[in-house]
Write a protein that holds these residues in place. Sequence first.
Motif, PDB file in Angstrom:
ATOM      1  N   ILE A  64       2.227 -31.810  -9.950  1.00 10.23           N
ATOM      2  CA  ILE A  64       2.813 -31.486  -8.808  1.00 10.23           C
ATOM      3  C   ILE A  64       3.029 -29.738  -8.869  1.00 10.23           C
ATOM      4  N   TYR A  65       3.189 -29.222  -9.894  1.00  8.77           N
ATOM      5  CA  TYR A  65       3.550 -27.894  -9.979  1.00  8.77           C
ATOM      6  C   TYR A  65       2.295 -27.109 -10.002  1.00  8.77           C
ATOM      7  N   GLN A  66       1.341 -27.486 -10.467  1.00  8.03           N
ATOM      8  CA  GLN A  66       0.082 -26.862 -10.478  1.00  8.03           C
ATOM      9  C   GLN A  66      -0.666 -26.873  -8.934  1.00  8.03           C
ATOM     10  N   LYS A  67      -0.381 -28.026  -8.211  1.00  7.15           N
ATOM     11  CA  LYS A  67      -0.727 -28.034  -6.793  1.00  7.15           C
ATOM     12  C   LYS A  67      -0.229 -26.975  -5.981  1.00  7.15           C
ATOM     13  N   LEU A  68       1.167 -27.126  -6.269  1.00  4.27           N
ATOM     14  CA  LEU A  68       1.882 -26.238  -5.252  1.00  4.27           C
ATOM     15  C   LEU A  68       1.741 -24.547  -5.593  1.00  4.27           C
ATOM     16  N   ASN A  69       1.568 -24.412  -6.939  1.00  3.50           N
ATOM     17  CA  ASN A  69       1.411 -23.021  -7.398  1.00  3.50           C
ATOM     18  C   ASN A  69       0.136 -22.672  -6.904  1.00  3.50           C
ATOM     19  N   GLN A  70      -0.889 -23.300  -6.976  1.00  5.02           N
ATOM     20  CA  GLN A  70      -2.027 -23.273  -6.537  1.00  5.02           C
ATOM     21  C   GLN A  70      -2.304 -22.909  -4.770  1.00  5.02           C
ATOM     22  N   ALA A  71      -1.555 -24.083  -4.205  1.00  9.92           N
ATOM     23  CA  ALA A  71      -1.447 -23.990  -2.763  1.00  9.92           C
ATOM     24  C   ALA A  71      -0.595 -22.608  -2.168  1.00  9.92           C
ATOM     25  N   ASN A  72       0.276 -22.225  -2.767  1.00  8.13           N
ATOM     26  CA  ASN A  72       1.100 -21.115  -2.314  1.00  8.13           C
ATOM     27  C   ASN A  72       0.869 -19.826  -2.851  1.00  8.13           C
ATOM     28  N   GLN A  73      -0.493 -19.506  -3.479  1.00 12.73           N
ATOM     29  CA  GLN A  73      -0.643 -18.345  -3.998  1.00 12.73           C
ATOM     30  C   GLN A  73      -0.894 -17.333  -2.873  1.00 12.73           C
ATOM     31  N   HIS A  74      -1.202 -17.533  -1.644  1.00 13.92           N
ATOM     32  CA  HIS A  74      -1.246 -16.646  -0.483  1.00 13.92           C
ATOM     33  C   HIS A  74       0.218 -16.038  -0.304  1.00 13.92           C
ATOM     34  N   LYS A  75       1.178 -16.736  -0.696  1.00 13.27           N
ATOM     35  CA  LYS A  75       2.549 -16.331  -0.435  1.00 13.27           C
ATOM     36  C   LYS A  75       2.721 -15.109  -1.651  1.00 13.27           C
ATOM     37  N   MET A  76       2.553 -15.601  -2.846  1.00 11.58           N
ATOM     38  CA  MET A  76       2.869 -14.793  -4.077  1.00 11.58           C
ATOM     39  C   MET A  76       1.861 -13.537  -4.244  1.00 11.58           C
ATOM     40  N   GLN A  77       0.875 -13.610  -3.724  1.00 14.34           N
ATOM     41  CA  GLN A  77      -0.097 -12.358  -4.033  1.00 14.34           C
ATOM     42  C   GLN A  77       0.102 -11.339  -2.920  1.00 14.34           C
ATOM     43  N   PRO A  78      -0.404 -10.184  -3.565  1.00 15.50           N
ATOM     44  CA  PRO A  78      -0.137  -9.076  -2.154  1.00 15.50           C
ATOM     45  C   PRO A  78      -1.266  -9.307  -1.157  1.00 15.50           C
ATOM     46  N   ILE A  79      -0.659  -8.887  -0.070  1.00 14.10           N
ATOM     47  CA  ILE A  79      -1.598  -9.074   1.207  1.00 14.10           C
ATOM     48  C   ILE A  79      -2.940  -8.678   1.115  1.00 14.10           C
ATOM     49  N   PRO A  80      -4.017  -9.364   1.019  1.00 16.76           N
ATOM     50  CA  PRO A  80      -5.468  -8.585   1.024  1.00 16.76           C
ATOM     51  C   PRO A  80      -5.666  -7.717   1.979  1.00 16.76           C
ATOM     52  N   VAL A  81      -6.295  -6.571   1.741  1.00 16.63           N
ATOM     53  CA  VAL A  81      -6.893  -5.660   2.534  1.00 16.63           C
ATOM     54  C   VAL A  81      -8.422  -5.527   2.516  1.00 16.63           C
ATOM     55  N   CYS A  82      -9.008  -5.598   3.636  1.00 18.15           N
ATOM     56  CA  CYS A  82     -10.296  -5.514   3.731  1.00 18.15           C
ATOM     57  C   CYS A  82     -10.897  -3.898   3.574  1.00 18.15           C
ATOM     58  N   GLU A  83     -11.342  -3.805   2.339  1.00 20.01           N
ATOM     59  CA  GLU A  83     -11.680  -2.309   2.073  1.00 20.01           C
ATOM     60  C   GLU A  83     -12.977  -1.988   2.550  1.00 20.01           C
ATOM     61  N   ILE A  84     -13.261  -0.960   3.488  1.00 20.28           N
ATOM     62  CA  ILE A  84     -14.432  -0.584   4.135  1.00 20.28           C
ATOM     63  C   ILE A  84     -15.148   0.238   3.182  1.00 20.28           C
ATOM     64  N   PRO A  85     -16.482  -0.007   3.020  1.00 18.22           N
ATOM     65  CA  PRO A  85     -17.438   0.805   1.928  1.00 18.22           C
ATOM     66  C   PRO A  85     -17.343   2.353   2.632  1.00 18.22           C
ATOM     67  N   THR A  86     -17.439   3.193   1.797  1.00 15.05           N
ATOM     68  CA  THR A  86     -17.286   4.726   2.260  1.00 15.05           C
ATOM     69  C   THR A  86     -18.749   5.004   3.075  1.00 15.05           C
ATOM     70  N   ASP A  87     -19.736   4.456   2.724  1.00 15.29           N
ATOM     71  CA  ASP A  87     -21.064   4.712   3.706  1.00 15.29           C
ATOM     72  C   ASP A  87     -20.880   4.263   5.058  1.00 15.29           C
ATOM     73  N   LEU A  88     -20.139   3.250   5.085  1.00 17.85           N
ATOM     74  CA  LEU A  88     -19.656   2.746   6.554  1.00 17.85           C
ATOM     75  C   LEU A  88     -18.817   3.461   7.545  1.00 17.85           C
ATOM     76  N   LYS A  89     -18.145   4.360   6.711  1.00 16.99           N
ATOM     77  CA  LYS A  89     -17.237   5.196   7.498  1.00 16.99           C
ATOM     78  C   LYS A  89     -17.664   6.504   7.615  1.00 16.99           C
ATOM     79  N   SER A  90     -18.812   6.934   7.023  1.00 12.93           N
ATOM     80  CA  SER A  90     -19.094   8.358   7.104  1.00 12.93           C
ATOM     81  C   SER A  90     -20.219   8.234   8.132  1.00 12.93           C
TER      82      SER A  90
END
Length: 261
Positions: free
Chosen positions: A235-261
């Motif tokens: 039970i613990y392992q299932k809930l811990n895995q399923a709710n990682q999206h709450k406990m981890q920092p919000i993911p940021v899509c990092e744009i490669p430098t060459d795509l910005k230049s």
Amino acid sequence: MKTQAIINHIVNWLKDYVKENKQNGFVVGVSGGIDSAVTSTLCAKTGLRVLCLEMPIHQDPNQVSRAKKHIDNLHQQFANVSSLSVDLTETFETFKSAVPQTPDTDQKSLSLANTRARFRMSTLYYFAALHGYLVAGTGNKVEDFGVGFYTKYGDGGVDLSPIADLMKSEVYALGRELNIIEEILNAAPTDGLFGDSRSDEDQLGASYDELEWAMRLEDRNHKDLNPRQQEVLKIYQKLNQANQHKMQPIPVCEIPTDLKS
């Protein structure tokens, strides 16, 4: 556990944080449960202004009664505590009538439960902005970092978390030291999001004591567990895995430098 020393440490931490951030005090949602009771009392002990909000939405009468008794108890002890009751039931019903109607399912029930928590978060931040207060979170370590038992941008939407490094059993120990009322100390923990008396254990499938055991066991040898221990660990392992999206920092899509230049 050095309970009184921990209380003093948290109170000093709260005072320092408010001073560093040039705010005026705290706003706390009081539900009638142990976590919000301990958090609001710790905030009150800082001597800074504390606004306790009771925010019922089709609330079980016992939860409302416990919350009011706790707030009354704080008023008797601390001159720096004020309180308001903001009934969000009509707001919640208006929302339900405004969204497309769908069949009643477990997923819809959960979605509406999380909506309640988000209405409360918005209300807390309304008053926080109004008075220059910080929203004090009421989550404990098992909920916030073990099984993710909270609503993202609901009760998880806070400015600071005074008790998030304490297991549920440790929160109860602080509650006894702080003379939290017996009705709260003896009540079965509940998130109060479904308008009935279902407990956290009903929803999680395990008690907080069992989940604390599993949380501490994570990096240890798992051999020789009895059937219930094996079930709790799953039970613990299932809930811990399923709710990682709450406990981890919000993911940021990092744009490669060459795509910005």
